[in-house]
Design a protein around this motif. Structure first.
Motif, PDB file in Angstrom:
ATOM      1  N   MET A  11       0.833  -1.200   0.000  1.00  0.00           N
ATOM      2  CA  MET A  11       0.000   0.000   0.000  1.00  0.00           C
ATOM      3  C   MET A  11       0.871   1.255   0.000  1.00  0.00           C
ATOM      4  N   ASP A  12       1.911   1.260   0.834  1.00  0.00           N
ATOM      5  CA  ASP A  12       2.792   2.417   0.912  1.00  0.00           C
ATOM      6  C   ASP A  12       3.544   2.637  -0.402  1.00  0.00           C
ATOM      7  N   ALA A  13       3.959   1.558  -1.035  1.00  0.00           N
ATOM      8  CA  ALA A  13       4.659   1.674  -2.320  1.00  0.00           C
ATOM      9  C   ALA A  13       3.735   2.272  -3.383  1.00  0.00           C
ATOM     10  N   ILE A  14       2.461   1.861  -3.386  1.00  0.00           N
ATOM     11  CA  ILE A  14       1.501   2.420  -4.337  1.00  0.00           C
ATOM     12  C   ILE A  14       1.291   3.906  -4.053  1.00  0.00           C
ATOM     13  N   ALA A  15       1.197   4.269  -2.769  1.00  0.00           N
ATOM     14  CA  ALA A  15       1.040   5.674  -2.403  1.00  0.00           C
ATOM     15  C   ALA A  15       2.233   6.500  -2.855  1.00  0.00           C
ATOM     16  N   LYS A  16       3.415   5.939  -2.714  1.00  0.00           N
ATOM     17  CA  LYS A  16       4.631   6.638  -3.160  1.00  0.00           C
ATOM     18  C   LYS A  16       4.603   6.826  -4.683  1.00  0.00           C
ATOM     19  N   PHE A  17       4.159   5.801  -5.400  1.00  0.00           N
ATOM     20  CA  PHE A  17       4.058   5.872  -6.861  1.00  0.00           C
ATOM     21  C   PHE A  17       3.023   6.910  -7.293  1.00  0.00           C
ATOM     22  N   LEU A  18       1.868   6.940  -6.644  1.00  0.00           N
ATOM     23  CA  LEU A  18       0.809   7.882  -7.001  1.00  0.00           C
ATOM     24  C   LEU A  18       1.165   9.312  -6.631  1.00  0.00           C
ATOM     25  N   GLY A  19       2.119   9.492  -5.717  1.00  0.00           N
ATOM     26  CA  GLY A  19       2.486  10.830  -5.273  1.00  0.00           C
ATOM     27  C   GLY A  19       3.043  11.709  -6.372  1.00  0.00           C
ATOM     28  N   ARG A  35      -7.643   5.992   0.228  1.00  0.00           N
ATOM     29  CA  ARG A  35      -7.363   4.842   1.109  1.00  0.00           C
ATOM     30  C   ARG A  35      -8.504   4.614   2.093  1.00  0.00           C
ATOM     31  N   PHE A  36      -8.971   5.695   2.763  1.00  0.00           N
ATOM     32  CA  PHE A  36     -10.009   5.542   3.776  1.00  0.00           C
ATOM     33  C   PHE A  36     -11.400   5.416   3.170  1.00  0.00           C
ATOM     34  N   THR A  37     -11.638   6.066   2.046  1.00  0.00           N
ATOM     35  CA  THR A  37     -12.944   5.958   1.405  1.00  0.00           C
ATOM     36  C   THR A  37     -13.236   4.517   1.019  1.00  0.00           C
ATOM     37  N   PHE A  38     -12.282   3.897   0.354  1.00  0.00           N
ATOM     38  CA  PHE A  38     -12.510   2.512  -0.063  1.00  0.00           C
ATOM     39  C   PHE A  38     -12.453   1.558   1.120  1.00  0.00           C
ATOM     40  N   GLN A  39     -11.677   1.911   2.162  1.00  0.00           N
ATOM     41  CA  GLN A  39     -11.640   1.058   3.350  1.00  0.00           C
ATOM     42  C   GLN A  39     -13.011   0.998   4.013  1.00  0.00           C
ATOM     43  N   PHE A  40     -13.645   2.160   4.221  1.00  0.00           N
ATOM     44  CA  PHE A  40     -14.924   2.122   4.942  1.00  0.00           C
ATOM     45  C   PHE A  40     -16.021   1.506   4.072  1.00  0.00           C
ATOM     46  N   ILE A  41     -15.907   1.649   2.756  1.00  0.00           N
ATOM     47  CA  ILE A  41     -16.876   0.985   1.877  1.00  0.00           C
ATOM     48  C   ILE A  41     -16.734  -0.532   1.983  1.00  0.00           C
ATOM     49  N   ILE A  42     -15.489  -1.011   1.949  1.00  0.00           N
ATOM     50  CA  ILE A  42     -15.236  -2.454   2.045  1.00  0.00           C
ATOM     51  C   ILE A  42     -15.688  -2.990   3.398  1.00  0.00           C
ATOM     52  N   MET A  43     -15.384  -2.259   4.469  1.00  0.00           N
ATOM     53  CA  MET A  43     -15.806  -2.685   5.796  1.00  0.00           C
ATOM     54  C   MET A  43     -17.327  -2.712   5.904  1.00  0.00           C
ATOM     55  N   ASP A  79      -7.796   9.386 -13.327  1.00  0.00           N
ATOM     56  CA  ASP A  79      -8.191   8.603 -14.487  1.00  0.00           C
ATOM     57  C   ASP A  79      -8.509   7.179 -14.030  1.00  0.00           C
ATOM     58  N   LEU A  80      -8.902   6.319 -14.954  1.00  0.00           N
ATOM     59  CA  LEU A  80      -9.339   4.974 -14.575  1.00  0.00           C
ATOM     60  C   LEU A  80      -8.243   4.183 -13.862  1.00  0.00           C
ATOM     61  N   PRO A  81      -6.985   4.166 -14.366  1.00  0.00           N
ATOM     62  CA  PRO A  81      -5.939   3.436 -13.629  1.00  0.00           C
ATOM     63  C   PRO A  81      -5.715   3.986 -12.221  1.00  0.00           C
ATOM     64  N   GLN A  82      -5.778   5.323 -12.068  1.00  0.00           N
ATOM     65  CA  GLN A  82      -5.577   5.904 -10.745  1.00  0.00           C
ATOM     66  C   GLN A  82      -6.700   5.511  -9.785  1.00  0.00           C
ATOM     67  N   TRP A  83      -7.950   5.457 -10.292  1.00  0.00           N
ATOM     68  CA  TRP A  83      -9.041   4.971  -9.451  1.00  0.00           C
ATOM     69  C   TRP A  83      -8.787   3.524  -9.022  1.00  0.00           C
ATOM     70  N   LEU A  93      -6.161   3.585  -6.244  1.00  0.00           N
ATOM     71  CA  LEU A  93      -6.757   4.050  -4.989  1.00  0.00           C
ATOM     72  C   LEU A  93      -7.622   2.966  -4.357  1.00  0.00           C
ATOM     73  N   MET A  94      -8.379   2.270  -5.190  1.00  0.00           N
ATOM     74  CA  MET A  94      -9.194   1.178  -4.676  1.00  0.00           C
ATOM     75  C   MET A  94      -8.321   0.066  -4.096  1.00  0.00           C
ATOM     76  N   LEU A  95      -7.219  -0.237  -4.767  1.00  0.00           N
ATOM     77  CA  LEU A  95      -6.322  -1.279  -4.275  1.00  0.00           C
ATOM     78  C   LEU A  95      -5.699  -0.880  -2.946  1.00  0.00           C
ATOM     79  N   ILE A  96      -5.367   0.396  -2.773  1.00  0.00           N
ATOM     80  CA  ILE A  96      -4.844   0.874  -1.496  1.00  0.00           C
ATOM     81  C   ILE A  96      -5.866   0.625  -0.386  1.00  0.00           C
ATOM     82  N   GLY A  97      -7.148   0.935  -0.670  1.00  0.00           N
ATOM     83  CA  GLY A  97      -8.190   0.701   0.323  1.00  0.00           C
ATOM     84  C   GLY A  97      -8.359  -0.766   0.659  1.00  0.00           C
ATOM     85  N   VAL A  98      -8.289  -1.623  -0.360  1.00  0.00           N
ATOM     86  CA  VAL A  98      -8.408  -3.071  -0.139  1.00  0.00           C
ATOM     87  C   VAL A  98      -7.264  -3.577   0.739  1.00  0.00           C
ATOM     88  N   ILE A  99      -6.031  -3.154   0.413  1.00  0.00           N
ATOM     89  CA  ILE A  99      -4.859  -3.596   1.183  1.00  0.00           C
ATOM     90  C   ILE A  99      -4.932  -3.092   2.618  1.00  0.00           C
TER      91      ILE A  99
END
Length: 317
Positions: free
Chosen positions: A36-44, A56-64, A226-230, A233-239
């Motif tokens: 997750m941290d590596a993806i965040a660094k890449f998206l930065g 990260r938190f939006t997708f986390q609370f949706i998944i939960m 864009d679609l890949p960035q979404w 972000l979703m993968l960060i929330g899942v992780i």
């Protein structure tokens, strides 16, 4: 509110109730969090760390929420002490934002190593706000942890940057989050606590992004992903959801003193990912600092376990 656990889940819990399974869950959880941290660094490079934290938190609370509703019903989404969970969410949002900002300037392994002064900070905060007593053993471990962090930060050297203080700020706010969490640790189900903190963090970060738009601040203003960035972000929330949940499951199956050494697998995983993806490798002093932080952190955990205190496991953002 429906609180009974489904039979299929009870069966799975029975099959995975041994301490050995606790170790497996702990190692798995701590190994995937650096991804997750590596993806965040890449998206930065393309979006604000505040927006990355929001995703990260939006997708986390949706998944939960999707996990809680079929198990316990809609009413379970509302925690018993919502105000406390709102504070938890804000503290966790601030901690994660600080950490994601640090990843734009520091090697992945260095940032995570500095963040791992968190057990020592938690010990100090427990003394100040929870009235806990500590002896010279823990005081020495806290001091050693900070000395290890200084070896990684290397103030006064050519490689020093003020950004090295960002993971320290993240560790401080995360320690505050854990202190507040202790007050509701046995009130709500862990899944509900994850949902509540994620929801609170999402609200706080949405307001922060709105403020960034009004102020036109480059560090805060969101972009339209864009679609890949979404997808990232979703993968960060899942992780984030999976990693933190695995750690919670682990501590329900094995004592903290047994699991504590495996928490530091996160630094190993971060070092490997930093080398593999970003061609980063800690220098000799950083390695020495990492070793000191790990040893002092383990010492704090073992001492707390022996003294019978209810310590919480450290986890990244």
């Amino acid at each position: 509110m429906k609180t009974t656990t489904p039979a299929s889940l009870q069966h799975w819990q029975g099959k995975t109730s041994s301490p050995s399974w606790g170790i497996i869950f702990m190692v798995t959880g701590t190994m995937i969090v650096p991804v997750m941290d590596a993806i965040a660094k890449f998206l930065g490079d393309s979006m604000s760390p505040v927006q990355i934290t929001w995703g990260r938190f939006t997708f986390q609370f949706i998944i939960m929420g999707m996990a809680i509703i079929p198990l316990y019903g809609f009413k379970a989404l509302w925690p018993k002490r919502p105000a406390i969970h709102a504070v938890r969410g804000v503290l966790l949002a601030v901690a994660t934002t600080f950490f994601f900002f640090s990843l734009q300037f520091l090697p992945l392994a260095n940032a995570i190593a500095i963040f791992f002064v968190q057990p020592m900070l938690l010990t100090l905060l427990a003394v100040l706000f929870l009235g806990e007593k500590i002896g010279w053993h823990r005081k020495a471990a806290v001091l050693a942890g900070f000395l290890g962090a200084l070896l990684v930060i290397q103030p006064g050297s050519d490689s020093f940057t003020l950004a090295a203080l960002l993971p320290m700020c993240a560790a401080f706010f995360f320690s505050c989050y854990l202190v507040v969490t202790r007050s509701v640790a046995n009130v709500d189900h862990p899944l509900i606590m994850q949902f509540a903190s994620g929801f609170g963090a999402t609200i706080a970060l949405s307001l922060a992004l709105l403020l960034g738009m009004l102020l036109d601040s480059p560090a805060w203003t969101p972009v339209v992903p864009d679609l890949p960035q979404w997808g990232w972000l979703m993968l960060i929330g899942v992780i984030a959801a999976a990693g933190h949940l695995l750690v919670v499951i682990a501590v329900n199956r094995a004592p903290a003193s047994l699991l504590a050494p495996f928490g530091y697998v996160e630094i190993i995983a971060a070092t490997y990912l930093g080398w593999l993806i970003f061609d980063e490798w800690p220098d000799t002093l950083s390695w020495l600092g990492i070793a000191v932080i790990v040893m002092s952190g383990l010492y704090v955990f073992v001492r707390e376990q022996r003294q019978g205190s209810n310590s919480l496991e450290p986890t990244n953002g």
